[in-house]
Design an enzyme around this catalytic site. Structure first.
Site, PDB file in Angstrom:
ATOM      1  N   TYR A  88     -10.556  -0.523  11.122  1.00 37.08           N
ATOM      2  CA  TYR A  88     -11.820  -0.121  10.504  1.00 37.08           C
ATOM      3  C   TYR A  88     -12.237  -1.017   9.346  1.00 37.08           C
ATOM      4  O   TYR A  88     -13.277  -0.783   8.734  1.00 37.08           O
ATOM      5  CB  TYR A  88     -11.764   1.337  10.026  1.00 37.08           C
ATOM      6  CG  TYR A  88     -10.532   1.729   9.241  1.00 37.08           C
ATOM      7  CD1 TYR A  88     -10.384   1.389   7.903  1.00 37.08           C
ATOM      8  CD2 TYR A  88      -9.521   2.461   9.847  1.00 37.08           C
ATOM      9  CE1 TYR A  88      -9.258   1.754   7.189  1.00 37.08           C
ATOM     10  CE2 TYR A  88      -8.401   2.832   9.143  1.00 37.08           C
ATOM     11  CZ  TYR A  88      -8.268   2.479   7.815  1.00 37.08           C
ATOM     12  OH  TYR A  88      -7.144   2.846   7.108  1.00 37.08           O
ATOM     13  N   LYS A  89     -11.469  -2.077   9.066  1.00 37.35           N
ATOM     14  CA  LYS A  89     -11.853  -3.010   8.003  1.00 37.35           C
ATOM     15  C   LYS A  89     -12.601  -4.191   8.620  1.00 37.35           C
ATOM     16  O   LYS A  89     -13.741  -4.048   9.043  1.00 37.35           O
ATOM     17  CB  LYS A  89     -10.613  -3.438   7.220  1.00 37.35           C
ATOM     18  CG  LYS A  89      -9.845  -2.285   6.576  1.00 37.35           C
ATOM     19  CD  LYS A  89      -8.690  -2.793   5.740  1.00 37.35           C
ATOM     20  CE  LYS A  89      -7.731  -1.689   5.322  1.00 37.35           C
ATOM     21  NZ  LYS A  89      -8.355  -0.617   4.532  1.00 37.35           N
ATOM     22  N   PHE A 139       0.865  -1.174   0.000  1.00 37.06           N
ATOM     23  CA  PHE A 139       0.000   0.000   0.000  1.00 37.06           C
ATOM     24  C   PHE A 139       0.911   1.236   0.000  1.00 37.06           C
ATOM     25  O   PHE A 139       1.903   1.276   0.725  1.00 37.06           O
ATOM     26  CB  PHE A 139      -0.889  -0.013   1.248  1.00 37.06           C
ATOM     27  CG  PHE A 139      -1.937   1.054   1.253  1.00 37.06           C
ATOM     28  CD1 PHE A 139      -3.082   0.919   0.486  1.00 37.06           C
ATOM     29  CD2 PHE A 139      -1.771   2.198   2.012  1.00 37.06           C
ATOM     30  CE1 PHE A 139      -4.056   1.914   0.483  1.00 37.06           C
ATOM     31  CE2 PHE A 139      -2.724   3.199   2.015  1.00 37.06           C
ATOM     32  CZ  PHE A 139      -3.884   3.062   1.245  1.00 37.06           C
ATOM     33  N   ASP A 169       2.361  -5.836   8.145  1.00 36.41           N
ATOM     34  CA  ASP A 169       1.159  -5.009   8.088  1.00 36.41           C
ATOM     35  C   ASP A 169      -0.028  -5.964   7.945  1.00 36.41           C
ATOM     36  O   ASP A 169      -0.138  -6.692   6.953  1.00 36.41           O
ATOM     37  CB  ASP A 169       1.236  -4.064   6.884  1.00 36.41           C
ATOM     38  CG  ASP A 169       0.044  -3.119   6.790  1.00 36.41           C
ATOM     39  OD1 ASP A 169      -1.060  -3.511   7.221  1.00 36.41           O
ATOM     40  OD2 ASP A 169       0.207  -2.003   6.259  1.00 36.41           O
ATOM     41  N   ARG A 183     -12.920  -4.763  -6.845  1.00 37.92           N
ATOM     42  CA  ARG A 183     -12.482  -5.416  -5.614  1.00 37.92           C
ATOM     43  C   ARG A 183     -13.688  -5.693  -4.720  1.00 37.92           C
ATOM     44  O   ARG A 183     -14.472  -4.794  -4.422  1.00 37.92           O
ATOM     45  CB  ARG A 183     -11.461  -4.531  -4.894  1.00 37.92           C
ATOM     46  CG  ARG A 183     -10.583  -5.264  -3.907  1.00 37.92           C
ATOM     47  CD  ARG A 183      -9.555  -4.320  -3.321  1.00 37.92           C
ATOM     48  NE  ARG A 183     -10.179  -3.297  -2.491  1.00 37.92           N
ATOM     49  CZ  ARG A 183      -9.584  -2.703  -1.457  1.00 37.92           C
ATOM     50  NH1 ARG A 183      -8.337  -3.014  -1.148  1.00 37.92           N
ATOM     51  NH2 ARG A 183     -10.193  -1.777  -0.759  1.00 37.92           N
TER      52      ARG A 183
END
Length: 401
Positions: free
Chosen positions: A223-224, A129, A198, A372
């Site tokens: 938050y995922k 990312f 990560d 996605r």
């Protein structure tokens, strides 16, 4: 139509036998098929009332007394202990606070400092990312290291006595590819370097095994798949054996051994608490704490089993419904190489995703050509999967005219 009906019937049967199906009622959902929990998890139903209590009673009535009486001060480590079982860590090894980016910086610079003299190279996942790459580049400049971006599969071949730390993503955010944390961590350790992982796209979706596999430091957002809410605080894991020597590049008063001593000299707190920096963001942190209660009776192994079943079924439905050659899966078919999302390459992906969302199927688009879809086993069902694939097929047919 018979093929579609057969898949729809199978979806109903799979939902009927799903041991996690009841969890859906613990979230605020509607008729939308929500397949974007790998960007922002759905709202757990217990959160609004909890946040209202934090605002009205803890802040509104108790005010500053809540640092003690409402447990605000200990929230970073207390909530860290709630996350720990989901990533295979013992209590006392995770502290919650700050953003993922800030924690990547702490972990990577801290890893270089732990590695010691003579190790002047940081290896980073070249497919990471973007923020992780930016932070790695800055950490390399700060520590006088050379930055070496490589593909995760190339990591074992570039490790040497110069390697200080390796920063890797457990799951590729674009393709959903799951990287081999145990073997890569072992290879990194064999070279004498430290492994920094990560976990943003794996925590809450699959077993991680931080303690079991000897991971040195790890970071992740909440938050995922952990459903902590937009901008909810991230976390930092520090392996028990490193805690006494972990030297954070961001020493703040909250991580001081005597935070209210207001001393001019810095003495780090014991354990993972030295990963704290400034005053915790209490409102979002306590919303996260409430959100994590949905995990109280959920084994992560059951989540992984359903995740694989959901993604298998989605790929099967796509193969059955979507016109041949219209999309290409970028997500590995092998279970051991798959996270909890499916990425489909599609020429007009941006426009297609916009039309899907208009029809009540929410995924997301990644430039330039990726659709996605994230599968959160706590609230996504098999009927959702079948409907998403069917609507995708209809959308692609209409787009071709």
């Amino acid at each position: 139509m018979s093929d579609r009906s057969e898949l729809a019937v199978r979806a109903e049967k799979l939902d009927a036998s799903d041991e996690l199906a009841a969890k859906r009622a613990e979230f605020v959902l509607d008729s939308t098929v929500y397949l974007d929990g790998n960007s922002l998890g759905a709202l757990p139903a217990a959160v609004p009332d909890r946040v209202a209590d934090v605002v009205r009673r803890q802040w509104g009535s108790l005010r500053i007394r809540s640092w003690d009486e409402s447990g605000w001060w200990t929230a970073p480590e207390r909530i860290g202990d709630r996350i720990a079982p989901l990533v295979g860590a013992a209590a006392g090894r995770i502290v919650v606070g700050d953003s993922t980016s800030v924690n990547v910086f702490k972990a990577l610079v801290g890893a270089v400092r732990l590695a010691g003299e003579g190790r002047d190279e940081i290896v980073v996942d070249a497919t990471t990312f973007p923020t992780d790459g930016y932070i790695a580049e800055s950490a390399a400049r700060l520590t006088g290291c050379t930055l070496r971006p490589v593909l995760p599969s190339e990591v074992p071949g570039v490790l040497s006595e110069r390697t200080a730390a390796v920063l890797l993503n457990h799951v590729d955010y674009r393709t959903g590819r799951l990287h081999d944390l145990p073997s890569l961590t072992a290879a990194i350790h064999a070279s004498g370097a430290l492994a920094v992982w990560d976990l943003c796209h794996s925590a809450g979706a699959l077993p991680v095994g931080l303690d079991e596999h000897g991971v040195d430091l790890a970071v992740g957002c909440t938050y995922k798949y952990l459903n902590g809410g937009p901008g909810s605080p991230a976390y930092l894991y520090v392996r028990h054996e490193h805690q006494a020597r972990f030297d954070s590049p961001l020493p703040g008063w909250n991580s001081h051994a005597e935070p209210f001593g207001m001393r001019a000299d810095y003495e780090p707190a014991a354990g993972a608490l030295r990963g704290r920096v400034g005053t915790p963001d209490i409102l979002s942190m306590l919303a996260l704490e409430a959100a994590l209660e949905v995990w109280d009776d959920v084994p992560i192994e059951a989540v992984r089993a359903k995740s694989l079943a959901l993604t298998d079924f989605f790929l099967e439905c796509v193969a059955e419904y979507v016109p041949p050659g219209r999309v290409e899966s970028l997500t590995p078919a092998r279970h051991e190489e798959r996270g909890s999302q499916v990425a489909l390459r599609c020429d007009d992906a941006g426009a297609v995703m916009k039309r899907l969302i208009e029809q009540g199927v929410v995924g997301d688009f990644r430039h330039p050509d990726v659709l996605r879809f994230g599968f959160t086993p706590l609230y996504v069902g098999f009927a959702d999967v079948e409907r998403a694939a069917r609507v995708l097929a209809e959308t692609l047919r209409s787009a071709r005219g």
